[in-house]
Design an enzyme around this catalytic site. Structure first.
Site, PDB file in Angstrom:
ATOM      1  CD  GLU A  40       7.599  23.461  -8.054  1.00 25.83           C
ATOM      2  OE1 GLU A  40       8.717  23.742  -8.532  1.00 25.83           O
ATOM      3  OE2 GLU A  40       6.553  24.053  -8.378  1.00 25.83           O
ATOM      4  CD  GLN A  97      -9.724   1.767  -9.089  1.00 23.64           C
ATOM      5  OE1 GLN A  97      -9.596   1.633  -7.891  1.00 23.64           O
ATOM      6  NE2 GLN A  97     -10.920   1.826  -9.661  1.00 23.64           N
ATOM      7  CG  ASP A 170      -7.032 -13.621  -2.998  1.00 24.23           C
ATOM      8  OD1 ASP A 170      -6.071 -14.189  -3.551  1.00 24.23           O
ATOM      9  OD2 ASP A 170      -6.991 -12.442  -2.605  1.00 24.23           O
ATOM     10  CE  LYS A 193      -9.042 -10.715  -1.225  1.00 28.40           C
ATOM     11  NZ  LYS A 193      -7.690 -10.180  -1.047  1.00 28.40           N
ATOM     12  NE  ARG A 195      -9.413  -6.344  -1.279  1.00 27.73           N
ATOM     13  CZ  ARG A 195      -8.732  -6.050  -0.179  1.00 27.73           C
ATOM     14  NH1 ARG A 195      -9.173  -5.134   0.666  1.00 27.73           N
ATOM     15  NH2 ARG A 195      -7.617  -6.674   0.097  1.00 27.73           N
ATOM     16  CG  ASP A 220      -2.031 -12.538  -0.992  1.00 26.10           C
ATOM     17  OD1 ASP A 220      -2.020 -12.691  -2.226  1.00 26.10           O
ATOM     18  OD2 ASP A 220      -2.989 -12.017  -0.384  1.00 26.10           O
ATOM     19  CB  SER A 224      -1.900  -3.489   1.294  1.00 24.96           C
ATOM     20  OG  SER A 224      -1.976  -2.088   1.375  1.00 24.96           O
ATOM     21  CB  THR A 225      -5.152  -2.883   5.012  1.00 19.83           C
ATOM     22  OG1 THR A 225      -5.860  -4.024   4.496  1.00 19.83           O
ATOM     23  CG2 THR A 225      -5.322  -1.698   4.088  1.00 19.83           C
ATOM     24  CB  THR A 228      -6.147 -10.306   2.519  1.00 18.52           C
ATOM     25  OG1 THR A 228      -6.798  -9.309   1.733  1.00 18.52           O
ATOM     26  CG2 THR A 228      -6.223 -11.656   1.833  1.00 18.52           C
TER      27      THR A 228
END
Ligand code: R5P
Length: 292
Positions: A40, A97, A170, A193, A195, A220, A224-225, A228
Site C-alpha cells: 500500500e 479507451q 493517421d 491507419k 489498427r 505524432d 507507445s509500442t 504506428t
C-alpha cells in the site's frame, strides 16, 4: 512572507516540476512516498500548504500506482488547507479507451476522469489524446486547460532538421502535423491507419509521394509500442527518404520501442512531458505560463 504557490513534484517528475517551480517563482516541494510492506502507498508533505495554490505535477505514464498516489496527494492537500489543488499531468493517461469497442469493456477514460473531477479543482495537460472526445470538457467537469507542444516541436525541427517534410501517420495526427508544417512552411501529408489491436497496425502510404532527398519527420502525439511510427518508417525508407525522424509529444516507449525504432534507422525525439533518453524538446516554459 512565504510563497503563495507550491509546485509538488515526485521523484519521477522532479526535473520538470523543479524547473517549473523555479521559473514561476513558486515554492518547490517533493511529496515523500513509501510503500508499506504490503505494497500500500504512504504519502507525506513536508511543507505547509495552508491557503496556497498547490500544483501537483506528474506525468501519468505507467499510471496505475501513480493514480492512487495522486488521490492521496490531492485529498491530503485539501485536508491541510490548500486553497486550490491543481493537477498538472503533462501526459494524461487513460485517454485512448474512449469507447466500448467490444461489449462489456470499461470506458476507462470516463472513469479515471471522474476520479480526478472529485479530487482536483483544475487540470492542466499537454496534447491529450482527444479522438472521439471533442474536448476535455466532454469528460472533465473541473476547469481544464489543454496545452500543445506544436510550437516547441516546430522550433526543434527548424533548428535541427534540413529540408523537412512532415508526415502524420493517421487522421488523428493531422492536428499536430498540419500545424507543425504550417509553422515551418514545409510540405505535409497525413496517412491512413488501420489498427487491428494494440500490436498490429497497417498504414497506407500514398503512391507518388516524392520523399527523395527530404528529411522526413513523422509527427505524432504519442509513441507507445512504436508500431504506428515503425510501419511508416518502413514505407518511407522504401520511397528513398534521405533521413527519417520520429518526433512526438509524449515518448511513452513501451516494450523497448525506442530501441526498435532506432534499429530501423530513424532518429527519435520527444518532449520532456515524459523524461527519457531522447526528451530534448522542453515544455517548461509553456507550463510555467499557466501558473498564476
Ligand atoms: C493514436 O491514434 C495515437 O495518435 C498514436 O498514433 C498511437 O497511440 C501510437 O501508439 P503505438 O506507438 O502503440 O502505435
Amino acid at each position: 512572507m512565504g510563497k503563495k504557490r507550491v509546485v509538488v513534484g515526485f521523484a519521477d517528475s522532479r526535473n520538470l516540476a523543479r524547473a517549473v517551480a523555479k521559473r514561476s517563482r513558486s515554492e518547490y516541494t517533493e511529496a515523500e512516498l513509501k510503500d508499506f510492506p504490503d505494497k500500500e502507498s504512504y504519502l507525506r508533505y513536508k511543507t505547509d500548504l495552508k491557503g496556497k495554490r498547490v500544483y501537483i505535477l506528474r506525468s501519468l505514464n505507467d499510471p496505475n500506482r501513480k493514480i492512487v498516489e495522486l488521490l492521496l496527494a490531492a485529498y491530503t492537500a485539501k485536508e491541510l488547507g490548500a486553497k486550490k489543488v491543481i493537477l498538472i499531468a503533462p501526459y494524461l493517461c487513460y485517454m485512448r479507451q474512449d469507447k466500448r469497442f467490444k461489449p462489456g469493456e470499461a470506458i476507462s477514460s470516463k472513469i479515471i476522469a471522474r476520479l480526478f473531477n472529485a479530487c482536483f479543482d483544475e487540470l492542466i495537460t499537454v496534447d491529450p489524446h482527444l479522438h472521439r472526445y471533442k474536448s476535455l470538457n466532454d469528460i472533465f467537469i473541473i476547469k481544464s486547460k489543454k496545452l500543445t507542444a506544436v510550437q516547441p516541436i516546430a522550433d526543434f525541427i527548424k533548428k535541427n532538421i534540413k529540408t523537412p517534410f512532415i508526415l502524420g501517420p493517421d487522421m488523428e495526427s493531422y492536428q499536430w502535423a498540419r500545424k507543425v508544417a504550417s509553422s515551418l512552411k514545409c510540405g505535409v501529408d497525413v496517412l491512413k491507419k488501420h489498427r487491428y489491436g494494440s500490436e498490429t497496425v497497417r498504414i497506407k502510404i500514398k503512391e507518388g509521394l516524392d520523399l527523395k532527398d527530404k528529411g522526413v519527420v513523422i509527427v505524432d502525439d504519442v509513441i507507445s509500442t512504436g508500431h504506428t511510427v515503425m510501419e511508416v518508417v518502413k514505407d518511407v525508407k522504401a520511397l528513398g527518404a534521405k533521413k527519417i525522424y520520429c518526433v512526438c509529444t509524449h515518448g511513452v516507449f513501451a516494450e523497448d520501442s525506442l530501441r526498435k525504432i532506432r534499429r530501423l534507422g530513424a532518429s527519435v525525439y520527444s518532449t520532456n512531458t515524459i523524461e527519457n533518453a531522447v526528451s530534448e524538446i522542453d515544455v517548461t516554459e509553456m507550463i510555467t505560463k499557466e501558473i498564476k
